[in-house]
Write a protein that holds these residues in place. Structure first.
Motif, mmCIF file in Angstrom:
data_model
loop_
_atom_site.group_PDB
_atom_site.id
_atom_site.type_symbol
_atom_site.label_atom_id
_atom_site.label_comp_id
_atom_site.label_asym_id
_atom_site.label_seq_id
_atom_site.Cartn_x
_atom_site.Cartn_y
_atom_site.Cartn_z
ATOM 1 N N LEU A 152 -7.478 -4.305 6.513
ATOM 2 C CA LEU A 152 -7.573 -2.992 7.153
ATOM 3 C C LEU A 152 -8.244 -3.203 8.508
ATOM 4 C CD1 LEU A 152 -8.935 -0.848 4.175
ATOM 5 C CD2 LEU A 152 -6.556 -1.374 4.748
ATOM 6 N N MET A 153 -7.582 -2.768 9.558
ATOM 7 C CA MET A 153 -8.128 -3.005 10.900
ATOM 8 C C MET A 153 -8.180 -1.686 11.664
ATOM 9 S SD MET A 153 -6.010 -6.503 11.727
ATOM 10 C CE MET A 153 -7.236 -7.377 12.665
ATOM 11 N N ASP A 154 -9.400 -1.298 12.051
ATOM 12 C CA ASP A 154 -9.594 -0.017 12.729
ATOM 13 C C ASP A 154 -9.803 -0.276 14.221
ATOM 14 O OD1 ASP A 154 -10.120 2.529 13.464
ATOM 15 O OD2 ASP A 154 -11.836 2.824 12.140
ATOM 16 N N GLU A 155 -8.763 -0.133 15.005
ATOM 17 C CA GLU A 155 -8.789 -0.433 16.441
ATOM 18 C C GLU A 155 -9.534 -1.736 16.722
ATOM 19 O OE1 GLU A 155 -9.102 2.596 19.212
ATOM 20 O OE2 GLU A 155 -8.546 4.206 17.856
ATOM 21 N N PRO A 156 -9.102 -2.818 16.083
ATOM 22 C CA PRO A 156 -9.906 -4.041 16.134
ATOM 23 C C PRO A 156 -10.062 -4.627 17.527
ATOM 24 C CG PRO A 156 -7.735 -4.505 15.245
ATOM 25 C CD PRO A 156 -7.855 -3.009 15.349
ATOM 26 N N PHE A 157 -9.087 -4.380 18.404
ATOM 27 C CA PHE A 157 -9.182 -5.001 19.721
ATOM 28 C C PHE A 157 -9.468 -3.961 20.801
ATOM 29 C CE2 PHE A 157 -5.781 -7.508 17.392
ATOM 30 C CZ PHE A 157 -6.712 -8.342 16.797
ATOM 31 N N ILE B 169 -3.439 7.034 -3.445
ATOM 32 C CA ILE B 169 -3.179 5.813 -2.690
ATOM 33 C C ILE B 169 -3.124 4.692 -3.710
ATOM 34 C CG2 ILE B 169 -4.025 4.236 -0.923
ATOM 35 C CD1 ILE B 169 -5.488 6.562 0.363
ATOM 36 N N ARG B 170 -2.024 3.970 -3.735
ATOM 37 C CA ARG B 170 -1.907 2.841 -4.660
ATOM 38 C C ARG B 170 -1.892 1.543 -3.863
ATOM 39 N NH1 ARG B 170 1.172 6.663 -7.283
ATOM 40 N NH2 ARG B 170 2.956 6.133 -5.972
ATOM 41 N N VAL B 171 -2.748 0.625 -4.305
ATOM 42 C CA VAL B 171 -2.817 -0.686 -3.689
ATOM 43 C C VAL B 171 -2.350 -1.682 -4.731
ATOM 44 C CG1 VAL B 171 -4.369 -2.440 -2.796
ATOM 45 C CG2 VAL B 171 -4.654 -0.075 -2.086
ATOM 46 N N MET B 172 -1.336 -2.446 -4.422
ATOM 47 C CA MET B 172 -0.753 -3.376 -5.391
ATOM 48 C C MET B 172 -0.390 -2.631 -6.685
ATOM 49 S SD MET B 172 -1.018 -6.241 -3.754
ATOM 50 C CE MET B 172 -1.998 -7.138 -2.608
ATOM 51 N N GLY B 173 0.052 -1.409 -6.521
ATOM 52 C CA GLY B 173 0.504 -0.644 -7.682
ATOM 53 C C GLY B 173 -0.589 0.069 -8.451
ATOM 54 N N ARG B 174 -1.871 -0.123 -8.033
ATOM 55 C CA ARG B 174 -2.947 0.529 -8.791
ATOM 56 C C ARG B 174 -3.551 1.673 -7.988
ATOM 57 N NH1 ARG B 174 -7.219 -3.621 -10.870
ATOM 58 N NH2 ARG B 174 -7.982 -1.778 -11.943
ATOM 59 N N THR C 264 -8.179 4.298 2.389
ATOM 60 C CA THR C 264 -7.529 3.169 1.734
ATOM 61 C C THR C 264 -8.547 2.284 1.005
ATOM 62 O OG1 THR C 264 -5.979 3.219 3.588
ATOM 63 C CG2 THR C 264 -5.812 1.345 2.085
ATOM 64 N N ASN C 265 -9.727 2.108 1.609
ATOM 65 C CA ASN C 265 -10.753 1.349 0.868
ATOM 66 C C ASN C 265 -11.886 2.258 0.375
ATOM 67 O OD1 ASN C 265 -12.157 1.808 3.216
ATOM 68 N ND2 ASN C 265 -12.643 -0.325 3.633
ATOM 69 N N ILE D 221 0.863 -1.174 0.000
ATOM 70 C CA ILE D 221 0.000 0.000 0.000
ATOM 71 C C ILE D 221 0.906 1.233 0.000
ATOM 72 C CG2 ILE D 221 -1.881 1.228 1.139
ATOM 73 C CD1 ILE D 221 -2.506 -1.350 2.675
ATOM 74 N N GLU D 222 0.747 2.064 -1.022
ATOM 75 C CA GLU D 222 1.579 3.264 -1.100
ATOM 76 C C GLU D 222 0.720 4.509 -0.882
ATOM 77 O OE1 GLU D 222 4.384 2.817 -4.755
ATOM 78 O OE2 GLU D 222 2.750 1.375 -4.927
ATOM 79 N N TYR D 223 1.082 5.285 0.105
ATOM 80 C CA TYR D 223 0.424 6.567 0.322
ATOM 81 C C TYR D 223 1.354 7.637 -0.243
ATOM 82 C CZ TYR D 223 -2.449 3.862 3.535
ATOM 83 O OH TYR D 223 -3.288 2.930 4.076
#
Lengths: 216, 379
Positions: free
Chosen positions: B162-167, B62-67, B51-52, B2-4
């Motif tokens: 992608l995990m947003d404060e999962p715990f 934002i590039r995910v897997m280069g896209r 990101t999503n 993931i590239e920001y």
């Protein structure tokens, strides 16, 4: 004449009027459901629209039923249906809309935003989210709205006898005209009984269609 | 990956505009867990949601897997990533299996495939499929629900999670356990993970890299060790806390600090007088007694004086054994509690792997500092 004797003499007629009553309420509820639920869902997308629609439905609710029949009479008379079942069904549909729209709106709005977020984040589209998450979770509240509408309409349908719509209101109306107490009582008791039975039936239905996971 | 790239997000327009993330650039490498860390309102969650594409990017890419994500279909993009949130967000009207199956169903998997995947995932998160498959979320505890949440995120085997404060919503005891489980899982799965947290302990524990944010800006992006030992500025050092040397102890494993070839070992069968002589000759305050390559206990000269038996019978037992994989913090804690300055370290099979002493702990901390401070010392 006792209530029992009156019933015995007029059994066929009583049953017919009861059937007519149920038919009036049922048909109008069906129409109101098919329009009110989609409207209720649609207005969750726009706060502005929701306010206007709910205010409008509220205004209709405040008009007394007997006055509403009076107001519709000259309008429907143009198409030759000033009296009879048509104005009755229209009035019943109008009265049902508020509880149905309002409950649908509130139920969808009250779905936990975290669930909507999770669904969207996983890639659910609007329709899928509505079908798989929002509507199933809203069902109990939507049904409570339908129940309110149904019970209320059983009462209003009794008044519709005055515009010639038939139903159990006929006993009450004719009984008053003839000072026939037993007849009035029969009509009043039958309408009340019907309301109680429908309320119970709708409560059972509510329990039955509530998703299992919500009952734990 | 993931590239920001210069990612900026501005909410609102005109005078009411608020910059949530400001020109953020960094890259999460494949198989790496990057924890987005910072106080609330620092832009970490917004960055995750961009990101999503739950939020749109205002400027940058934002590039995910280069896209470039903005050129992809939002729904397809989301289907290709797992998404786990703090509120868990399990659908209460669906069974556990139904919840996990959401994404596979959208991807059009067939029923049999979905069913076996559900069972596999439940096993992975330590929930017996026979018991939990057909239950509803309301029947599960918070910790169990979040295990299902994680399983749901992994359902279609996405490369990215992608995990947003999962715990965040789980009680501390369960949180620690579920974090450990997740680390073990990630060790096998090697997903690329963007993980939002406001908890420095969690970040140190879970992260390969930590991205620290303040007011929408990326302040530092580095490994946990580097963040602890080399904070970029006062904000970071304040955020990681004054006890950062202690936090490093939590990060460092015993196997990295221990002495793998200790000299002060004696066999349980040796005679006390011989061992005593050897210890006095080499000036050893303490010797580890081992038998069949397993630690038995320890002896010191005072204990052996005037004794004739074998050291195996005379040895004092260690109050606890330390595993090579445990954090150095545990070793230090054992030393403080039992007033013993050295402990044997065992591997997974209980065999002696080395020994760890207070001095070694201190030395490994100083080594970490030394790496960082070499330049300043030269000046």
């Amino acid at each position: 004449m006792t209530l029992f004797a009156f019933l015995q003499d007029n059994l066929a007629r009583t049953l017919f009027l009861a059937w007519e009553h149920v038919w009036l309420v049922g048909l109008s509820l069906l129409i109101a459901m098919c329009t009110g639920i989609p409207i209720g869902i649609a207005i969750t997308r726009s706060k502005d629209l929701a306010q206007k629609v709910l205010a409008g439905a509220n205004v209709i609710m405040t008009v007394p039923s007997i006055a509403l029949f009076g107001l519709m009479l000259p309008i429907l008379a143009i198409v030759g249906h000033g009296l009879g079942k048509v104005p009755a069904v229209i009035a019943l549909v109008l009265y049902s809309l508020l509880p149905i729209i309002r409950n649908t709106f509130i139920a969808i709005k009250n779905v936990d935003p975290a669930l909507v977020d999770a669904g969207r984040g996983m890639g659910m589209g609007k329709w899928r989210l509505l079908r798989e998450v929002e509507i199933p979770l809203a069902v109990p509240v939507i049904l409570a709205g339908l129940k309110t509408a149904a019970v209320m309409n059983i009462g209003i349908a009794a008044i519709a006898a005055y515009v010639g719509a038939g139903g159990l209101g006929v006993f009450i109306q004719q009984g008053i005209a003839r000072s026939h107490e037993t007849m009035i009582l029969t009509g009043a008791l039958a309408v009340s009984l019907l309301a109680i039975v429908v309320d119970l039936a709708m409560s059972l239905l509510e329990r039955w269609v509530t998703p299992k996971g919500l009952k734990i | 990956m993931i590239e920001y790239d210069s990612v900026t997000k501005i909410f609102g327009i005109g005078k009411k505009a608020v910059t949530a993330t400001d020109n953020v650039t960094f890259t999460i490498a494949d198989g790496e867990t990057a924890v987005f860390l910072g106080p609330s309102g620092c832009g970490k969650t917004t960055l995750l949601r961009m990101t999503n594409r739950l939020e749109a990017v205002t400027r940058g890419t934002i590039r995910v897997m280069g896209r470039d994500t903005m050129e992809m279909d939002a729904q397809k993009l989301r289907l290709s990533m797992g998404y786990v949130i703090q509120q868990i967000g399990l659908f209460p009207n669906k069974t556990i299996a139904g919840n996990i199956a959401v994404v596979p169903r959208m991807l059009g998997w067939d029923r049999g495939e979905i069913r076996s995947r559900v069972d596999e995932l439940l096993g992975m998160v330590n929930l017996d499929p026979e018991i939990y498959r057909d239950r509803y979320p309301a029947e599960l505890s918070g910790g169990q629900q979040q295990r299902v949440g994680v399983a749901r995120g992994l359902a279609a085997n996405p490369d990215i999670l992608l995990m947003d404060e999962p715990f965040g919503a789980i009680d501390p005891i369960n949180r620690d356990q579920i974090q450990d489980e997740f680390l073990r899982l990630q060790g096998k799965l090697k997903k690329t993970i963007a993980f939002v947290s406001h908890d420095i302990h969690e970040a140190i524990k879970m992260a390969d890299k930590i991205a620290i944010f303040k007011d929408g800006r990326l302040v530092q992006f580095d490994t946990p060790e580097a963040i602890l030992m080399r904070p970029a500025n006062k904000f970071v050092s304040d955020f990681v806390g004054a006890d950062r040397a202690l936090k490093v102890l939590g990060l460092l494993r015993i196997r990295d600090a221990m002495n793998p070839e200790p000299r002060n070992l004696v066999q349980a069968g040796e005679d006390a007088p011989g061992v005593l002589k050897m210890m006095e000759a080499q000036n050893l305050p303490l010797a580890f007694v081992i038998k069949d390559n397993r630690p038995v206990g320890y002896v010191h000269p005072k204990l052996l004086k005037y004794e004739q038996g074998r050291v195996g019978e005379l040895a004092e037992k260690f109050p606890e054994t330390l595993g090579a994989r445990e954090p150095v913090r545990d070793a230090l804690s054992a030393m403080l509690m039992h007033d013993i300055t050295a402990f044997p370290v065992v591997d997974d099979n209980g065999n002696l792997a080395g020994t760890i002493s207070y001095r070694q702990i201190q030395k490994s901390i100083l080594d970490l500092y030394a790496d960082d401070h070499e330049e300043s010392k030269i000046e």
